[in-house]
Design an enzyme around this catalytic site. Structure first.
Site, PDB file in Angstrom:
ATOM      1  N   ASP A  62       0.841  -1.199   0.000  1.00 53.40           N
ATOM      2  CA  ASP A  62       0.000   0.000   0.000  1.00 53.40           C
ATOM      3  C   ASP A  62       0.877   1.251   0.000  1.00 53.40           C
ATOM      4  O   ASP A  62       1.031   1.925   1.019  1.00 53.40           O
ATOM      5  CB  ASP A  62      -0.912  -0.024   1.227  1.00 53.40           C
ATOM      6  CG  ASP A  62      -1.806   1.204   1.318  1.00 53.40           C
ATOM      7  OD1 ASP A  62      -2.102   1.799   0.262  1.00 53.40           O
ATOM      8  OD2 ASP A  62      -2.194   1.573   2.448  1.00 53.40           O
ATOM      9  N   ASP A  89     -11.667   4.683  -1.139  1.00 52.26           N
ATOM     10  CA  ASP A  89     -10.407   5.332  -0.778  1.00 52.26           C
ATOM     11  C   ASP A  89      -9.712   5.782  -2.070  1.00 52.26           C
ATOM     12  O   ASP A  89      -9.395   4.958  -2.933  1.00 52.26           O
ATOM     13  CB  ASP A  89      -9.560   4.296  -0.032  1.00 52.26           C
ATOM     14  CG  ASP A  89      -8.182   4.777   0.355  1.00 52.26           C
ATOM     15  OD1 ASP A  89      -7.821   5.924   0.041  1.00 52.26           O
ATOM     16  OD2 ASP A  89      -7.448   3.978   0.972  1.00 52.26           O
TER      17      ASP A  89
END
Length: 300
Positions: A62, A89
């Site tokens: 991530d 997101d």
């Protein structure tokens, strides 16, 4: 079945109406369309799509490696399968301010009900890891203002500003940033990596718009219950990686079992049964639909 039962615009309005009730809304994370269907069936209020999970599912850490196209398309696939509102997101907005405007427009067109944009610098990292860097307040304000301009397609779309400043600048500066983001057009604030109940309480007293709490496992703080967060006055709680971690934990355990024993026989009780999967995907209804289409005889 083949088409959404309510429009994305109606989902966004329903979400806004639900926020006005003051009830804490629960949004478990979905990493596939099928998971979003299960979330709806279990009676939750909405669906959350984690950038971390989407990145991990593609085999990446991530750190901001996913593209706008990848995230938008997965968002559409997940959001269209449920009547619930879906929040996604968008990391740091996939570029500079103008890109943030376009990103919000894309998410609206893809059927999402809201998104959150954060104030980290790239390469970004999970909000509960050390060593994060954040952009200047003025830079983030410009990006939030630009993102807010993208909402002209539907003002009910919920723009959430996430601040990671608590771990970098402290709680007071995080609150100052939240207020600046609200002035720039944010509808809701995502308070990342608060460390104790007092901090949650302080943030709630200082900020007047809806607040989102992140209940991610193995993070900086403990996992608060629904009732505790409700008592603290929070409006949305996300469980971003829970279903993904459950699935991966069961998958790895099952692979070990097959490798060791040469059969999956002992794993059957841990699996979703075929009939339950067929029920969730409405197999029988699709079959009836298909049969009803070709129900005539062609004359020679």
């Amino acid at each position: 079945m083949l088409f959404p039962e309510i429009t994305p615009a109606q989902k966004r309005k329903n979400f806004r109406d639900a926020l006005k009730t003051g009830k804490l809304l629960q949004f478990p994370g979905a990493w596939s369309p099928l998971v979003s269907m299960a979330i709806e069936k279990e009676g939750f209020d909405g669906v959350y799509i984690s950038g971390s999970v989407l990145s991990n599912d593609l085999g990446y850490p991530d750190i901001g490696l996913t593209s706008l196209t990848e995230v938008a398309q997965r968002g559409r696939q997940i959001a269209r399968t449920t009547k619930l509102p879906t929040i996604i997101d968008i990391d740091t907005g996939f570029g500079e301010p103008m890109s943030a405007t376009r990103t919000v427009q894309e998410m609206i067109e893809m059927g999402l009900a809201g998104c959150h944009i954060e104030d980290q610098i790239n390469p970004k990292r999970c909000g509960h890891l050390d060593g994060k860097g954040i952009v200047g307040t003025d830079d983030m304000v410009r990006k939030v203002a630009a993102a807010a301009r993208g909402k002209k397609l539907d003002e009910n779309f919920l723009l959430i500003a996430r601040t990671d400043a608590r771990a970098v600048e402290g709680l007071d500066k995080a609150i100052d940033r939240a207020k600046a983001y609200i002035d720039a057009g944010a509808d809701c604030i995502f308070t990342e990596a608060l460390e104790n109940e007092k901090e949650f309480e302080t943030f709630r007293k200082a900020v007047k718009v809806p607040l989102l709490a992140n209940m991610t496992e193995f993070g900086k703080g403990r996992l608060y219950t629904y009732q505790e967060l409700s008592n603290l006055g929070y409006n949305i709680v996300i469980y971003p990686v829970t279903t993904f971690r459950l699935a991966m934990g069961a998958t790895v355990s099952g692979l070990h079992e097959i490798k060791a024993k040469g059969t999956q026989e002992s794993l059957l009780d841990k699996m979703q049964h075929r009939k339950d999967l067929y029920t969730l995907t409405r197999y029988e209804e699709y079959n009836s639909f298909d049969t009803s289409i070709f129900n005539f005889t062609i004359k020679k």
